[in-house]
Write an enzyme that holds these catalytic residues in place. Sequence first.
Site, PDB file in Angstrom:
ATOM      1  N   GLU A  64      10.070 -24.905  43.224  1.00  0.00           N
ATOM      2  CA  GLU A  64       8.962 -24.828  44.166  1.00  0.00           C
ATOM      3  C   GLU A  64       9.021 -25.892  45.254  1.00  0.00           C
ATOM      4  O   GLU A  64       8.290 -25.823  46.241  1.00  0.00           O
ATOM      5  CB  GLU A  64       7.615 -24.925  43.430  1.00  0.00           C
ATOM      6  CG  GLU A  64       7.350 -26.251  42.748  1.00  0.00           C
ATOM      7  CD  GLU A  64       7.901 -26.274  41.326  1.00  0.00           C
ATOM      8  OE1 GLU A  64       7.621 -27.233  40.608  1.00  0.00           O
ATOM      9  OE2 GLU A  64       8.617 -25.339  40.954  1.00  0.00           O
ATOM     10  N   ASP A 106      25.228 -17.836  79.630  1.00  0.00           N
ATOM     11  CA  ASP A 106      25.116 -17.471  81.025  1.00  0.00           C
ATOM     12  C   ASP A 106      26.027 -18.396  81.835  1.00  0.00           C
ATOM     13  O   ASP A 106      26.507 -19.414  81.339  1.00  0.00           O
ATOM     14  CB  ASP A 106      23.649 -17.626  81.459  1.00  0.00           C
ATOM     15  CG  ASP A 106      23.435 -17.288  82.915  1.00  0.00           C
ATOM     16  OD1 ASP A 106      24.033 -16.308  83.387  1.00  0.00           O
ATOM     17  OD2 ASP A 106      22.685 -18.021  83.590  1.00  0.00           O
ATOM     18  N   ASP A 159      19.160 -19.692  81.737  1.00  0.00           N
ATOM     19  CA  ASP A 159      18.101 -20.403  82.443  1.00  0.00           C
ATOM     20  C   ASP A 159      17.271 -19.510  83.339  1.00  0.00           C
ATOM     21  O   ASP A 159      16.255 -19.941  83.870  1.00  0.00           O
ATOM     22  CB  ASP A 159      18.691 -21.544  83.287  1.00  0.00           C
ATOM     23  CG  ASP A 159      19.572 -21.028  84.419  1.00  0.00           C
ATOM     24  OD1 ASP A 159      19.972 -19.847  84.375  1.00  0.00           O
ATOM     25  OD2 ASP A 159      19.856 -21.801  85.349  1.00  0.00           O
ATOM     26  N   ASP A 164      17.697 -13.852  81.826  1.00  0.00           N
ATOM     27  CA  ASP A 164      18.180 -14.244  80.507  1.00  0.00           C
ATOM     28  C   ASP A 164      17.092 -14.145  79.442  1.00  0.00           C
ATOM     29  O   ASP A 164      17.401 -14.180  78.242  1.00  0.00           O
ATOM     30  CB  ASP A 164      18.703 -15.687  80.537  1.00  0.00           C
ATOM     31  CG  ASP A 164      19.848 -15.861  81.501  1.00  0.00           C
ATOM     32  OD1 ASP A 164      20.745 -15.001  81.500  1.00  0.00           O
ATOM     33  OD2 ASP A 164      19.846 -16.844  82.268  1.00  0.00           O
ATOM     34  N   GLU A 167      16.999 -26.797  31.395  1.00  0.00           N
ATOM     35  CA  GLU A 167      15.739 -26.682  30.663  1.00  0.00           C
ATOM     36  C   GLU A 167      15.666 -25.355  29.912  1.00  0.00           C
ATOM     37  O   GLU A 167      15.195 -25.289  28.764  1.00  0.00           O
ATOM     38  CB  GLU A 167      14.575 -26.823  31.644  1.00  0.00           C
ATOM     39  CG  GLU A 167      14.477 -28.227  32.239  1.00  0.00           C
ATOM     40  CD  GLU A 167      13.511 -28.294  33.411  1.00  0.00           C
ATOM     41  OE1 GLU A 167      12.741 -27.338  33.586  1.00  0.00           O
ATOM     42  OE2 GLU A 167      13.550 -29.288  34.148  1.00  0.00           O
ATOM     43  N   ASN A 181       9.627 -31.392  35.454  1.00  0.00           N
ATOM     44  CA  ASN A 181       9.756 -30.586  36.662  1.00  0.00           C
ATOM     45  C   ASN A 181       9.129 -31.296  37.861  1.00  0.00           C
ATOM     46  O   ASN A 181       9.672 -31.298  38.966  1.00  0.00           O
ATOM     47  CB  ASN A 181       9.084 -29.231  36.440  1.00  0.00           C
ATOM     48  CG  ASN A 181       9.459 -28.226  37.507  1.00  0.00           C
ATOM     49  OD1 ASN A 181      10.625 -28.026  37.795  1.00  0.00           O
ATOM     50  ND2 ASN A 181       8.462 -27.604  38.102  1.00  0.00           N
ATOM     51  N   THR A 192      11.495 -34.442  38.792  1.00  0.00           N
ATOM     52  CA  THR A 192      12.842 -34.144  39.302  1.00  0.00           C
ATOM     53  C   THR A 192      12.810 -33.298  40.565  1.00  0.00           C
ATOM     54  O   THR A 192      13.620 -33.498  41.476  1.00  0.00           O
ATOM     55  CB  THR A 192      13.672 -33.429  38.225  1.00  0.00           C
ATOM     56  OG1 THR A 192      13.002 -32.221  37.820  1.00  0.00           O
ATOM     57  CG2 THR A 192      13.885 -34.329  37.020  1.00  0.00           C
TER      58      THR A 192
END
Length: 877
Positions: A268, A310, A607, A611, A676, A701, A704
Site C-alpha cells: 500500500e 517540431d 511551440d 503543435d 510473510e 508491514n 517495513t
Amino acid sequence: MGVDESGSQVAASVGLSGDEAARRLKDVGPNALAAEPRTPVWRRVLQQLRDPLIVVLLVAAALTIATGDFRDAAVILFVITVNTVVGVVQEVRAEQAVAALSAMSAPSARVVRDGTERSVAAAEVVPGDVVLLAEGDIVPADGDVRDAALLLLDESSLTGESVPVVKAPVGGQSHGAVSAGTVVVRGHGRVMITATGARSALGRIASLLGAAPGLTPLQRRLVGFGRILAAVTVALCAVVLALGLVRGQPVELMVVAAISLAVAAVPESLPAVVTLALALGARRMADRHAIVRRLPAVETLGSVTVLATDKTGTLTEGRMAAEQLWTPKGEATVTGMGYASDGLVLRDGRPVTASGVPDLAALLAAALLCNDAALEPPSDGSKGWQALGDPTEAALLAAGARLGLDRAALDREQPRVDEIPFEPGRKRMTTVHQRPDGGLHLVCKGAPESMLRRDVLADGPALLMRAAARAEELAHRGYRVLAVATRDLEVPRERREAWETGLSLLGLIGILDPPRSASATTIAACKQAGIAPVLITGDHPLTARALAERLGITSGGDAVTTGEQIRQGTAGELTGVRVFARTTPEQKLDIVQAWRAAGHVVAMTGDGVNDGPALRRADIGVAMGRRGTEVARQAADLVLADDDLATVVSAVEEGRRVYANVRRFLLYALAGGTAEILVMLLGPFLGMPLPLLPAQILWINLLTHGLPGVALGAEPVDPDVMRHRPRPPEESVLGAGLWPRILAMGTFVATVTLVTGVWARETGRPWQSMVFLVLGATQLGVALGSRARPGSLANPFLLVAVAAALCLQAAGVYLPPLQALLGTEPLPLTDLAIAAGLSGLGHVVMRLQRRLWPERPPRAAPAGREAGATCHGPTPG
C-alpha cells in the site's frame, strides 16, 4: 461557415450593412471557440478514484478498517484524498488549452460596415465582413485577401513554415487565404472573412485538442500488476484461512489473520513511493528550468522510445540568419547568434572586414540598401535584438553589421528615392538610391530563378551557370537563396519597365533558420539512449532534410515524406520515416498515433498552435516556454522554461530514475510480502501453529512498507542509465526478471525467519517473538541492500528511516505497552544480537543478488545503427 453567394459579392469598399452583420452573427454565432461543458467535480473525483494506484489504496484501507486498525486506515485515506485533490487540479489546468486558443484571437478588429471603417470586438466578426489589416495585427478569422500592399504574414505558429508568407490578390481573384491567429509582419490589406469561430483554423485545431490523455506507461503496467497481485493475494489468504481452520484454530482469529496477511501482501506504500519519486523528479527538473504540469509525465519520459520534434523554434532558433555568402570572386561564412552584431564573417577560415573584401562589402551593402526591415536593440526585460519586419531582411542587416557595415550611414549616403516593391509573380524587389555625385544607383534582390536570367543580368553565360549551380547546391542544403544585382541608372531616369535589365550580379546569400546550439548534442544523446528522433515540420522538404542531416537525425539520401503524400495515401508506413515536411496539424496527429499504435512511447516537442493537438495526443508533450504559444504550453505535460531542448535529456534521465525506483520498491516490498506469506503457510508444518499474530503482521508491514519503503523512491539515478535502451512499452513492471528476484529474496527471508523460529522453539525461547523480530529486521536489511549507491551518503532519508524502523521493531519486543498490543515477550540481549546479525545477512544477500542479477536493460545501439534498431517496432528489452 463559408461565405454565402451574396456575401462573396459584397464590394470590399462597402462591406456588410450593420443589419446584415447582426443577422449573420445571430445565424452563425460569435467568432469565438465554443467552451466545452464543464465536468462536475463529483465525476472528476470518481475518475481519480478509478486510478489503479488509488484502487490499491482503497482495498488496503478497507482491509485495515476491517481489522480495526483505524490509525493506518486514516493515513491511507489521507493519501487518497491528497492524490485525488491534486489530480482534479491537474485536470482543470489541462482544460485551459482550449481557453488559450480563444485568447489568441484578436480582442478587436477593424471592419468596413455600411461603407465606413469601424472597430468591433473580434467576437462580432462574421463571414462576409471586410477586415482591414495592418502591421502588428492578429488576423481575427479566416479570410481571402482582396487588396494588399506588401502584406506579409507570420504563419509559423500555425503551419510551422519558418519564412513569412506574402499575401496578395491576383487578377481580381482572392489569392493567399489568411488564417485566424496569424500575425501581420509587414504591409496592410483588406480581407474578406470566410470562416469564423469553430470553423476557422484555430477552431479546427481546438477540436483536435478534445481527446483526453491516456494512461502513462507506468499506470498501464500497474493495472496488470494490480490484477495479478489481487488474485494471488486472495488465493493465498484463502489457503491460510483454510489451513488454520483445519488445524482447529478459532474462526475469528484466522479470519483476522487472513485479512492481515492480505494487508501485508498488498504494497500500500506504492502510491506514496510513486508520488514521492515523481515529485522529487519534478523538483529536480524545475531546478533545470523544466516545469512539470502532470506528475506522471516525469515517469513517461523515462519510457520514451520515440522523440517527435517540431523544427521551427524547437530544433532551430526560430529566426533567420544569413550564413553563406558567394560572389564571383569567392565565398564566405557568417557566424553569430540571433540578430545581434556579435559574430564574424570568415573567408578561408579567417575573419575579414569590409575594407579587406570589397566584393563581400558590395554584396552586403546592396542587401542593406534594398531592405525594409529594422533591428530593435535590447531593452529592459527584452531577450536580445528583435526583428521589425521581414525576418529574412533582418538577417541581411545582421550579416552586414558583422562585416562592419553601418546601415544608417549607407542610407544617409545613398537615400532611397524610388522602388518597385516585391511581388509574388516577379519574386524580386528593386530600390533606387541617390549617389553622392547626384547619379542614381539601382539595387535588385530576389529568388535565383527570377534573377539569374539573360533578360535580367548582363553577365556572361559562364557566370550565370556558376551562380545557378551554387544556388541549387545551397537550396539542397536547406538554405533560402537570394541573388543580389546592381547597376547605375542613366540620368534622366530610364523607364521603370527597363530598370530590371542589364544588371551586374554581385553574388548570392544563403539564409536559413539555424539550429539551436544544443540541438545536435540532444539528438546524439537521445540516439545513445536508444530513442529514435523524428522530425515533423510544416516547412519545405529541402529545408527539413538539410536540418535533419545537419543534426544527425538522418544520414544523406534518406527520403522525406510530405503531408501531401500522407493525404494521398502514398506515404507508406509512417513509422518507417524519420523526416516529415509540409504537414498539417491533423497529419501530425496521424504520425504520432502511428508510432503509438506500433507500440512505442512517443514524446512530442513543439511551440506553435499547430503543435497543440500532437502535444496532447502524444504520451508526453513538451512545449517551449519562452517562444512557445500559450496553446502549446497548456496542451503539454512538460514546459521548458528556457527553451533548451537539452533539458529533455535530463527529463528522460529523471523518468528512468523514477521507474527504476518503483521497481526497486516493488522488489523490496513484494519480497517482504512473499516472505510473510511463506512463513504463515509453512510455519504450521514446522511446529509453529500460528507463526505470527495479526497485530504482529500489521506492525511489521507498517514499519517495513512505511518510511523505508517510501525512502526508496528517493534513490539517486544510476550513472549509466542513459547508455541503455528504454524498456519495451509492453514489458510488465515486474518484467525483465523481477519476479524471480522477488521470489528468490522472499524465499531467503522466509527461510531465515523459519529456521530462527524452529531453533528458538527447540531451545525453549519465545519463538513467536523471535520470528516477529527477525522477519522485520531482515526485511530492513534488504532495504539497505537495495540502495543504488551503497557506501555513500546519497539519500540519507533511507538511512534514517531504516534506523528508526529498527528501533521501533525492537521497541515492539521490549516496551510493555507494545508488548501488550502485539503479544510479544522480551528477549535476552543475545537473541537481540542474533536478530541484528540476521538483518545484516539480508543486506549482504541483497547486494550479492544485485551483482549477479543487475537491474539493467540492454545497451542502446551506437548512433550509426540506432535508426534501424528502433524505427520499426518496440525496442527489444
